[in-house]
Design a protein around this motif. Structure first.
Motif, PDB file in Angstrom:
ATOM      1  N   SER A 538       0.845  -1.192   0.000  1.00 23.31           N
ATOM      2  CA  SER A 538       0.000   0.000   0.000  1.00 23.31           C
ATOM      3  C   SER A 538       0.886   1.249   0.000  1.00 23.31           C
ATOM      4  CB  SER A 538      -0.909   0.041   1.237  1.00 23.31           C
ATOM      5  OG  SER A 538      -1.743  -1.105   1.296  1.00 23.31           O
ATOM      6  N   ALA A 539       0.370   2.309  -0.582  1.00 20.41           N
ATOM      7  CA  ALA A 539       1.047   3.604  -0.566  1.00 20.41           C
ATOM      8  C   ALA A 539       0.153   4.606   0.147  1.00 20.41           C
ATOM      9  CB  ALA A 539       1.347   4.059  -1.986  1.00 20.41           C
ATOM     10  N   TYR A 540       0.759   5.567   0.847  1.00 20.65           N
ATOM     11  CA  TYR A 540      -0.039   6.531   1.604  1.00 20.65           C
ATOM     12  C   TYR A 540       0.617   7.904   1.558  1.00 20.65           C
ATOM     13  CZ  TYR A 540       3.497   5.820   5.254  1.00 20.65           C
ATOM     14  OH  TYR A 540       4.687   5.744   5.945  1.00 20.65           O
ATOM     15  N   LEU A 541      -0.204   8.910   1.847  1.00 18.25           N
ATOM     16  CA  LEU A 541       0.246  10.295   1.963  1.00 18.25           C
ATOM     17  C   LEU A 541      -0.405  10.894   3.209  1.00 18.25           C
ATOM     18  CD1 LEU A 541       1.744  12.764   0.762  1.00 18.25           C
ATOM     19  CD2 LEU A 541      -0.385  13.309  -0.456  1.00 18.25           C
ATOM     20  N   LYS A 542       0.421  11.454   4.102  1.00 17.99           N
ATOM     21  CA  LYS A 542      -0.075  12.034   5.340  1.00 17.99           C
ATOM     22  C   LYS A 542       0.224  13.523   5.364  1.00 17.99           C
ATOM     23  CE  LYS A 542       0.449   7.940   8.285  1.00 17.99           C
ATOM     24  NZ  LYS A 542       1.054   7.400   9.544  1.00 17.99           N
ATOM     25  N   GLY A 543      -0.688  14.262   5.966  1.00 21.40           N
ATOM     26  CA  GLY A 543      -0.493  15.696   6.152  1.00 21.40           C
ATOM     27  C   GLY A 543      -0.819  16.087   7.575  1.00 21.40           C
ATOM     28  N   ASN A 544       0.090  16.778   8.245  1.00 17.98           N
ATOM     29  CA  ASN A 544      -0.109  17.242   9.617  1.00 17.98           C
ATOM     30  C   ASN A 544      -0.073  18.763   9.661  1.00 17.98           C
ATOM     31  OD1 ASN A 544      -0.183  14.578  10.571  1.00 17.98           O
ATOM     32  ND2 ASN A 544       2.034  14.526  10.869  1.00 17.98           N
ATOM     33  N   ASN A 545      -0.829  19.326  10.590  1.00 17.38           N
ATOM     34  CA  ASN A 545      -0.953  20.777  10.736  1.00 17.38           C
ATOM     35  C   ASN A 545      -1.282  21.414   9.387  1.00 17.38           C
ATOM     36  OD1 ASN A 545      -0.961  23.280  11.957  1.00 17.38           O
ATOM     37  ND2 ASN A 545       1.275  23.456  12.077  1.00 17.38           N
ATOM     38  N   LEU A 546      -2.289  20.876   8.728  1.00 15.97           N
ATOM     39  CA  LEU A 546      -2.636  21.337   7.380  1.00 15.97           C
ATOM     40  C   LEU A 546      -3.146  22.774   7.368  1.00 15.97           C
ATOM     41  CD1 LEU A 546      -4.362  18.120   5.973  1.00 15.97           C
ATOM     42  CD2 LEU A 546      -2.058  18.963   5.527  1.00 15.97           C
ATOM     43  N   ALA A 547      -3.615  23.279   8.496  1.00 11.28           N
ATOM     44  CA  ALA A 547      -4.038  24.677   8.562  1.00 11.28           C
ATOM     45  C   ALA A 547      -2.854  25.616   8.764  1.00 11.28           C
ATOM     46  CB  ALA A 547      -5.054  24.876   9.675  1.00 11.28           C
ATOM     47  N   ASN A 548      -1.649  25.047   8.876  1.00 10.47           N
ATOM     48  CA  ASN A 548      -0.410  25.823   9.020  1.00 10.47           C
ATOM     49  C   ASN A 548      -0.485  26.766  10.212  1.00 10.47           C
ATOM     50  OD1 ASN A 548       2.219  26.446   8.255  1.00 10.47           O
ATOM     51  ND2 ASN A 548       1.569  28.134   6.932  1.00 10.47           N
ATOM     52  N   GLN A 549      -0.973  26.226  11.345  1.00 12.36           N
ATOM     53  CA  GLN A 549      -1.083  27.012  12.564  1.00 12.36           C
ATOM     54  C   GLN A 549       0.296  27.174  13.221  1.00 12.36           C
ATOM     55  OE1 GLN A 549      -4.315  28.094  14.412  1.00 12.36           O
ATOM     56  NE2 GLN A 549      -4.539  28.255  12.212  1.00 12.36           N
ATOM     57  N   ASP A 550       0.709  28.403  13.441  1.00 18.94           N
ATOM     58  CA  ASP A 550       1.992  28.681  14.090  1.00 18.94           C
ATOM     59  C   ASP A 550       1.749  28.812  15.597  1.00 18.94           C
ATOM     60  OD1 ASP A 550       4.626  29.271  14.568  1.00 18.94           O
ATOM     61  OD2 ASP A 550       4.420  31.400  14.060  1.00 18.94           O
ATOM     62  N   TYR A 551       1.428  27.676  16.243  1.00 15.62           N
ATOM     63  CA  TYR A 551       1.066  27.713  17.650  1.00 15.62           C
ATOM     64  C   TYR A 551       2.199  27.193  18.522  1.00 15.62           C
ATOM     65  CZ  TYR A 551       0.065  22.695  17.133  1.00 15.62           C
ATOM     66  OH  TYR A 551       0.167  21.348  16.893  1.00 15.62           O
ATOM     67  N   GLN A 552       2.042  27.369  19.823  1.00 11.60           N
ATOM     68  CA  GLN A 552       3.007  26.894  20.806  1.00 11.60           C
ATOM     69  C   GLN A 552       2.327  25.881  21.716  1.00 11.60           C
ATOM     70  OE1 GLN A 552       4.671  30.212  22.958  1.00 11.60           O
ATOM     71  NE2 GLN A 552       5.607  31.122  21.139  1.00 11.60           N
ATOM     72  N   ARG A 553       2.822  24.644  21.649  1.00 11.65           N
ATOM     73  CA  ARG A 553       2.310  23.632  22.584  1.00 11.65           C
ATOM     74  C   ARG A 553       2.802  23.932  23.990  1.00 11.65           C
ATOM     75  NH1 ARG A 553       0.650  21.336  26.037  1.00 11.65           N
ATOM     76  NH2 ARG A 553       0.195  19.145  26.368  1.00 11.65           N
ATOM     77  N   TRP A 554       4.048  24.364  24.105  1.00 10.74           N
ATOM     78  CA  TRP A 554       4.652  24.830  25.347  1.00 10.74           C
ATOM     79  C   TRP A 554       5.233  26.218  25.093  1.00 10.74           C
ATOM     80  CZ3 TRP A 554       3.332  21.586  29.093  1.00 10.74           C
ATOM     81  CH2 TRP A 554       3.139  20.236  28.784  1.00 10.74           C
ATOM     82  N   GLN A 555       5.361  27.025  26.135  1.00  6.28           N
ATOM     83  CA  GLN A 555       5.817  28.403  25.993  1.00  6.28           C
ATOM     84  C   GLN A 555       7.171  28.470  25.280  1.00  6.28           C
ATOM     85  OE1 GLN A 555       6.765  32.374  28.700  1.00  6.28           O
ATOM     86  NE2 GLN A 555       6.276  30.458  29.701  1.00  6.28           N
ATOM     87  N   ASN A 556       7.233  29.294  24.232  1.00  5.96           N
ATOM     88  CA  ASN A 556       8.432  29.552  23.418  1.00  5.96           C
ATOM     89  C   ASN A 556       8.800  28.396  22.485  1.00  5.96           C
ATOM     90  OD1 ASN A 556       8.860  32.104  24.688  1.00  5.96           O
ATOM     91  ND2 ASN A 556       9.873  31.050  26.407  1.00  5.96           N
ATOM     92  N   PHE A 557       8.041  27.310  22.493  1.00  7.10           N
ATOM     93  CA  PHE A 557       8.353  26.164  21.636  1.00  7.10           C
ATOM     94  C   PHE A 557       7.332  26.106  20.490  1.00  7.10           C
ATOM     95  CE2 PHE A 557      10.706  25.103  25.391  1.00  7.10           C
ATOM     96  CZ  PHE A 557      11.808  24.396  24.930  1.00  7.10           C
TER      97      PHE A 557
END
Length: 574
Positions: A538-557
């Motif tokens: 099988s072949a696959y294509l994955k996309g993460n953070n497709l909305a291109n959100q420039d967020y911080q999961r932790w402060q400054n990261f």
């Protein structure tokens, strides 16, 4: 016969004459002056003549029945006809898919992302099997605007052996991990790139564990397990953890008490604390006993129990004893459509360096480790099915915890250690009460399409800290999987995390810099699509953070932007 005819004729003539005479006396009237009643009227019923069902015949000619005899002459008839046997109609059915015991997957993407997995399972005999699993995920980084290296590396390995016998089943497992991350989240409001561009922010984790579990049939002891892990880092930190658990049923009179026994030991050390260059040690040993009695009556299921814990702080030499409620109940209000449930439970939660590092890989190797006393977790809810394809769950809870661990951004002290520039996290403890309400809905739109959504809202109350650091006020997620046809498949998931609070402290000699920081809420959209080239490949294509959100999961990261990764998966047997 003639005699009867004559009688009928005479009777008819007599009635005709009587009727004619009665009509010829019109002046025959009653005297209306005086009516003398001599005797009351007494009605009577005349004798009735009943016709016989089988009247006797008085005919001149009487017929007599004669017996008739039938003679049948049978003779064989030659025939060449042969009936055909019935045959069931053929129903077209799909060929069941071939299920393989092993698979390998490899993918590459932007940010030089590499994702690989290998799963192996082999049956040695009818009762024995051996297997293993290895996973790898790494990236060379490249987040926009980051001063330092933001690459990471995460590899895990497990090998297991299992045996299923007639009266028991057991297995053993050996595993390990190697992880590396960078403390790249220096605050730009304080430092310039030139201040930190030579800072060695790479740190690595190492770990190995061995475990085993066993289960019994028709025995007072139903199951048992043991676990040992060694975890550490490249900064001289090390931690040992040993856990053992046994469960069984104790018969008392006419009922049984389900009992669980837990033993949990944790011990470790750090080369230094965050502020002082001296070794930091910790150790906790606890024993728990959890007896429970289950009462089932019609649609009601009730678990009545209590939890006893003994805690020994091996470093401080302190001993404590805890008692927690362990009660839960469920009631089928309308069969599977509406089920009400609730309960109140508690327990002693063992915190560890391993658990903290897996949740937040940017912690500093200077943590103070202590257990959390969860006094009670009271919850109530409704769950069930709205239809055969739709299920739901609505729940509310109130949790009271003493010594709850909270991640907090470390102070900026810049002492030369690569994690002292406001780019790492420590752990603080506080008494926290949490109220939450949420729900989830799962829908099987069709055999090939499933959809689910869940969300939860939180309200926190803290005792000593200013805020419930880094705990979100809202969590929500949506996922879907779609088998488009025999070859194509797709899926997607969306995560939403609400605002969180953190803190920054910079004791600059010129001007003190401190304050509470609010991290913005964010959502992360991920999706994948695949194609079965053959039943193996099988072949696959994955996309993460497709909305291109420039967020911080932790402060400054900050996190990586849009991530696209393509790869193949191969299934096989051996």
């Amino acid at each position: 016969m003639r005699k009867q005819v004559y009688q009928i004729l005479i009777i008819t003539i007599v009635f005709s004459i009587g009727s004619t005479w009665a009509q010829e006396r019109p002046n025959d009237t009653l005297d209306t002056n005086v009516i003398n009643v001599v005797k009351p009227y007494e009605p009577s019923i005349s004798d009735a003549f009943k016709v016989k069902e089988e009247p006797s015949l008085d005919d001149e000619v009487t017929t007599t029945k004669k017996d008739i005899q039938y003679n049948i002459f049978s003779f064989p008839v030659a025939s060449t006809f042969t009936p055909a046997k019935g045959k069931a109609a053929v129903v077209d059915k799909e060929k069941p898919p071939k299920i393989y015991d092993n698979y390998a997957s490899l993918g590459f993407g932007n940010y030089v992302n590499i994702l690989g997995e290998l799963y192996l399972n082999h049956a040695i005999s009818r009762t024995e099997s051996v297997g293993g699993y290895i996973s790898h995920h790494s990236s060379q980084g490249g987040i926009d605007g980051v001063f330092l290296d933001d690459s990471f590396y995460d590899t895990k390995l497990n090998v297991n052996y299992a045996q299923n016998l007639r009266d028991m089943a057991w297995n053993v497992e050996l595993g390990g991990l190697h992880q590396s991350y960078n403390w790249y989240g220096v605050p730009k409001s304080i430092f310039e790139k030139s201040d930190v561009d030579r800072l060695p922010v790479l740190h690595e984790f190492y770990g190995a564990h061995v475990s085993g579990d066993i289960s019994f049939e028709d025995s007072y002891i139903t199951s048992g397990s043991v676990f040992f892990r060694r975890f550490g880092d490249d900064r001289g930190s090390g931690e040992n953890r040993f856990k053992a658990k046994a469960a069984g049923n104790i018969p008392i009179s006419d009922f049984e008490i389900t009992t669980e026994l837990k033993i949990d030991y944790l011990g470790g050390s750090f080369d230094r604390s965050y502020y002082v260059d001296e070794e930091l040690k910790y150790g906790n040993f606890n024993v728990g006993l959890l007896p429970t009695y289950r009462l089932t009556q019609d649609d009601l299921t009730l678990d009545l129990g209590v939890s006893f814990y003994y805690l020994n702080d091996t470093e401080m030499g302190e001993n404590k004893f805890y008692i927690y409620p362990n009660l839960s109940a469920s009631y089928r209000v309308v069969d599977e459509v509406l089920i009400a449930y609730g309960g109140i439970q508690g327990g002693l939660l063992q915190n560890s360096y391993y658990d903290f590092a897996q949740e937040n890989p940017f912690v500093s190797p200077t943590l103070f480790i202590a257990p959390t006393d969860q006094q009670y977790n009271a919850f109530i809810g409704l769950k069930g099915k709205l239809s055969n394809s739709m299920g739901y769950n609505i729940k509310g809870a109130y949790v009271a915890e003493n010594n709850k661990a909270l991640f907090l951004n470390n102070d900026v002290i810049a002492t030369g250690e690569s994690y002292t520039y406001g780019n790492s996290f420590g752990v603080v403890y506080d008494d926290v009460s949490t109220f939450s309400i949420g729900g989830e809905l799962s829908v099987d739109v069709s055999r090939n399409f499933t959809l689910g959504i869940q969300g939860e809202y939180f309200i926190y109350d803290v005792s000593d800290q200013r805020e419930a650091w880094n705990l979100p006020d809202i969590k929500a997620s949506l996922f879907m999987d779609y088998q488009i046809n025999e070859k194509w498949f797709a899926g997607a998931n969306l995560f939403y995390v609400g605002e969180r609070k953190d803190y920054i402290f910079y004791p600059n000699l010129i001007q003190l810099f401190e304050g509470t920081v609010t991290l913005d809420s964010y959502f992360d959209l991920n999706a994948h699509v695949g194609y079965h080239i053959t039943d193996r490949l099988s072949a696959y294509l994955k996309g993460n953070n497709l909305a291109n959100q420039d967020y911080q999961r932790w402060q400054n990261f900050n996190v990586q932007g849009i991530q696209l990764l393509g790869g193949v998966t191969y299934k096989f047997d051996f």
